[in-house]
Design an enzyme around this catalytic site. Sequence first.
Site, PDB file in Angstrom:
ATOM      1  N   GLY A  41       0.816  -1.192  -0.062  1.00  0.00           N
ATOM      2  CA  GLY A  41      -0.078  -0.110   0.054  1.00  0.00           C
ATOM      3  C   GLY A  41       0.849   1.307  -0.046  1.00  0.00           C
ATOM      4  N   GLY A 186       5.383  25.170   5.013  1.00  0.00           N
ATOM      5  CA  GLY A 186       4.906  24.626   3.644  1.00  0.00           C
ATOM      6  C   GLY A 186       3.291  24.863   3.670  1.00  0.00           C
ATOM      7  N   GLY A 188       1.446  23.847   1.130  1.00  0.00           N
ATOM      8  CA  GLY A 188       0.866  23.036  -0.197  1.00  0.00           C
ATOM      9  C   GLY A 188      -0.259  22.285   0.466  1.00  0.00           C
ATOM     10  N   GLY A 276       7.489  19.703   0.609  1.00  0.00           N
ATOM     11  CA  GLY A 276       7.372  18.546  -0.795  1.00  0.00           C
ATOM     12  C   GLY A 276       8.179  17.276  -0.354  1.00  0.00           C
ATOM     13  CG  HIS A 450     -33.065  22.136  -8.095  1.00  0.00           C
ATOM     14  ND1 HIS A 450     -32.205  23.077  -7.755  1.00  0.00           N
ATOM     15  CD2 HIS A 450     -34.311  22.615  -7.262  1.00  0.00           C
ATOM     16  CE1 HIS A 450     -32.784  23.958  -6.952  1.00  0.00           C
ATOM     17  NE2 HIS A 450     -33.945  23.812  -6.674  1.00  0.00           N
TER      18      HIS A 450
HETATM   19  P1  NAD Z   1       4.133  20.732  -1.976  1.00  0.00           P
HETATM   20  O1  NAD Z   1       5.130  20.863  -2.874  1.00  0.00           O
HETATM   21  O2  NAD Z   1       2.635  20.447  -2.533  1.00  0.00           O
HETATM   22  O3  NAD Z   1       4.182  22.079  -1.217  1.00  0.00           O
HETATM   23  C1  NAD Z   1       5.154  22.431  -0.379  1.00  0.00           C
HETATM   24  C2  NAD Z   1       4.933  23.834   0.042  1.00  0.00           C
HETATM   25  O4  NAD Z   1       5.982  24.181   0.843  1.00  0.00           O
HETATM   26  C3  NAD Z   1       5.287  24.890  -1.229  1.00  0.00           C
HETATM   27  O5  NAD Z   1       3.850  25.788  -1.292  1.00  0.00           O
HETATM   28  C4  NAD Z   1       6.380  25.346  -0.969  1.00  0.00           C
HETATM   29  O6  NAD Z   1       6.367  26.645  -1.867  1.00  0.00           O
HETATM   30  C5  NAD Z   1       6.650  25.598   0.183  1.00  0.00           C
HETATM   31  N1  NAD Z   1       7.916  25.568   0.915  1.00  0.00           N
HETATM   32  C6  NAD Z   1       9.035  24.747   0.512  1.00  0.00           C
HETATM   33  N2  NAD Z   1      10.182  24.974   0.976  1.00  0.00           N
HETATM   34  C7  NAD Z   1       9.771  25.921   2.025  1.00  0.00           C
HETATM   35  C8  NAD Z   1      10.288  26.542   2.976  1.00  0.00           C
HETATM   36  N3  NAD Z   1      11.693  26.306   3.326  1.00  0.00           N
HETATM   37  N4  NAD Z   1       9.855  27.443   3.830  1.00  0.00           N
HETATM   38  C9  NAD Z   1       8.554  27.573   3.635  1.00  0.00           C
HETATM   39  N5  NAD Z   1       7.821  27.132   2.711  1.00  0.00           N
HETATM   40  C10 NAD Z   1       8.410  26.189   1.822  1.00  0.00           C
HETATM   41  O7  NAD Z   1       4.584  19.753  -0.849  1.00  0.00           O
HETATM   42  P2  NAD Z   1       3.534  18.925   0.180  1.00  0.00           P
HETATM   43  O8  NAD Z   1       2.491  19.702   0.914  1.00  0.00           O
HETATM   44  O9  NAD Z   1       4.772  18.573   1.351  1.00  0.00           O
HETATM   45  O10 NAD Z   1       2.925  17.878  -0.232  1.00  0.00           O
HETATM   46  C11 NAD Z   1       3.927  16.530  -0.975  1.00  0.00           C
HETATM   47  C12 NAD Z   1       3.360  16.048  -2.246  1.00  0.00           C
HETATM   48  O11 NAD Z   1       2.376  15.123  -1.928  1.00  0.00           O
HETATM   49  C13 NAD Z   1       2.796  16.921  -3.309  1.00  0.00           C
HETATM   50  O12 NAD Z   1       3.049  16.501  -4.427  1.00  0.00           O
HETATM   51  C14 NAD Z   1       1.307  17.061  -3.004  1.00  0.00           C
HETATM   52  O13 NAD Z   1       0.604  17.477  -4.096  1.00  0.00           O
HETATM   53  C15 NAD Z   1       1.171  15.537  -2.523  1.00  0.00           C
HETATM   54  N6  NAD Z   1       0.062  15.491  -1.479  1.00  0.00           N
HETATM   55  C16 NAD Z   1      -1.275  15.609  -2.051  1.00  0.00           C
HETATM   56  C17 NAD Z   1      -2.343  15.740  -1.383  1.00  0.00           C
HETATM   57  C18 NAD Z   1      -3.562  15.793  -2.089  1.00  0.00           C
HETATM   58  O14 NAD Z   1      -3.597  15.605  -2.991  1.00  0.00           O
HETATM   59  N7  NAD Z   1      -4.734  16.148  -1.248  1.00  0.00           N
HETATM   60  C19 NAD Z   1      -2.339  15.540   0.099  1.00  0.00           C
HETATM   61  C20 NAD Z   1      -0.965  15.449   0.546  1.00  0.00           C
HETATM   62  C21 NAD Z   1       0.419  15.318  -0.191  1.00  0.00           C
END
Ligand code: NAD
Length: 471
Positions: A41, A186, A188, A276, A450
């Site tokens: 998984g 971060g 994201g 990330g 609807h």
């Molecule tokens: P991400 O790359 O999506 O976001 C990381 C964020 O951290 C970015 O906005 C970046 O600008 C910021 N960042 C980077 N270095 C930094 C620093 N030193 N200080 C402050 N901000 C900084 O990565 P994530 O959120 O860790 O997710 C990892 C991966 O897993 C991504 O590809 C994401 O799409 C995926 N993921 C997806 C989902 C979902 O689809 N719901 C959920 C979790 C993770």
Amino acid sequence: MPETIFDIAIIGSGPAGYTAAIRAGQYGLKTALIEKDNVLGGTCLHVGCIPTKALLFNAEIWDHLKGAKEFGIEGVDSRKLNWAAIQERKSKIVAKHTKGLEFLMRKNKVETIRGYGKLTGPAQNGVHTIEVSHDGKASHVKAKNLILSTGSEARMIPGLEPDDRILTNIEILSLKEIPKSLVIVGAGAVGVEFASIFRSFDSEVTILEMLPRLVPVEDEDVSKELARVYRKRGISFHTSARVDKVEKTKSGISVTFSVGGKEQKIDAEKILIAVGRKPRTENIGLERTKIKPDRGFIVTDSWMQTSEPGIYAIGDIVLGTPQLAHVGGMEGIVAVTKIAGKTGKPINPEHIPNATYSHPEIGSVGLTEAKAEEAGYNVKVGKFPFTANSRASIVGQHEGFIKIVSDADHGEFLGVHIIGPQATELIAEAVVAMELEATVEDLMWTIHAHPTLAEAMLDASNSVYGMAINA
Ligand code: NAD
């Protein structure tokens, strides 16, 4: 006994690898799935998508209970969170689906092999050999085709190591208690989802994002709306923030960061690093092949073939496609379809949905307005707010909107951006419309039930031409 030569051997059993294995089994190919962990998984099922969304659902129920009076439900004031029970439910869901995967492997006659897989070099007479080590012993698996799906792991800020206070997606999922305060680096998907969960559970949450806005890959309007709602929810955040130092204090952590050259400090119990993920492509024997990783990522063609004949790569290790479970799964199907010589369709990067399960949820596909402008399209935008949708009133969730970015010349959908109730579900309609090359006008003639949240998609399509019925 003659040595088994598999048609396909897959290294890594996350959503990319297990999907590939199942499809290979369905095509009658003799398939081996090699996994280093003792469960199938990968990240998504054990320390990613599934447990995180389980916690988000607990948070959603908890939030509903907070607002119960508005729905005429009284007597829930003495409600209490049982964190251990929340964790147990999450673990049960993971365990159920782990069993489900084992069943699917048996059903599709996929042989699962426990151990750490490593390439030994190019194929000899059309047969690849993978060295599989387990418990200090090495064995060899032979296959005509190989699929690499080794996944990714959380990136760390240099100098930090995860422990019980400095957390990644892994440690944060098994906290003993809900932290009173949490800094998240971060904004994201990982960052905003955990911010949502722990704010619902009353933690003081502060997000530090390096770029100028939350969820920087989304359309700017979506980032603005999320910022507005997060502010209202009491989630603090600093954008354009640089983290300078993370130190341990007696009982927690202290973070020094600067915004526009101005230094600030926050203390908290825990810090989550969500900056990330890096591909796991070291120490899998790539150097013995023609595959030359680019910043750790593997370059493939549109059928997921690498530069080494007979070796495919799928999922988070692939250069140029987002690190999302659903992308990995489809890449697995694309690769296996190619190997099986069946008719298939490569991934179209413009048709990949993003789904972020924060409250409010975000779902998006295709180009943002800014990216569409940059690409030189004659952009026409329609936007419909959930405040004007009757189902949104019924479920008591009025935040957000659906924004359609279209090409004025042909009425083509370039992108759809949803923030609000069920956005991660609603985005599917937009993805199908784009995959089937429907125009905005086609959607305007599509009858939507609807009252539904999906009707907002009909209104948003109409709004591209200034003709939304409900706004
Ligand atoms: P991400 O790359 O999506 O976001 C990381 C964020 O951290 C970015 O906005 C970046 O600008 C910021 N960042 C980077 N270095 C930094 C620093 N030193 N200080 C402050 N901000 C900084 O990565 P994530 O959120 O860790 O997710 C990892 C991966 O897993 C991504 O590809 C994401 O799409 C995926 N993921 C997806 C989902 C979902 O689809 N719901 C959920 C979790 C993770």
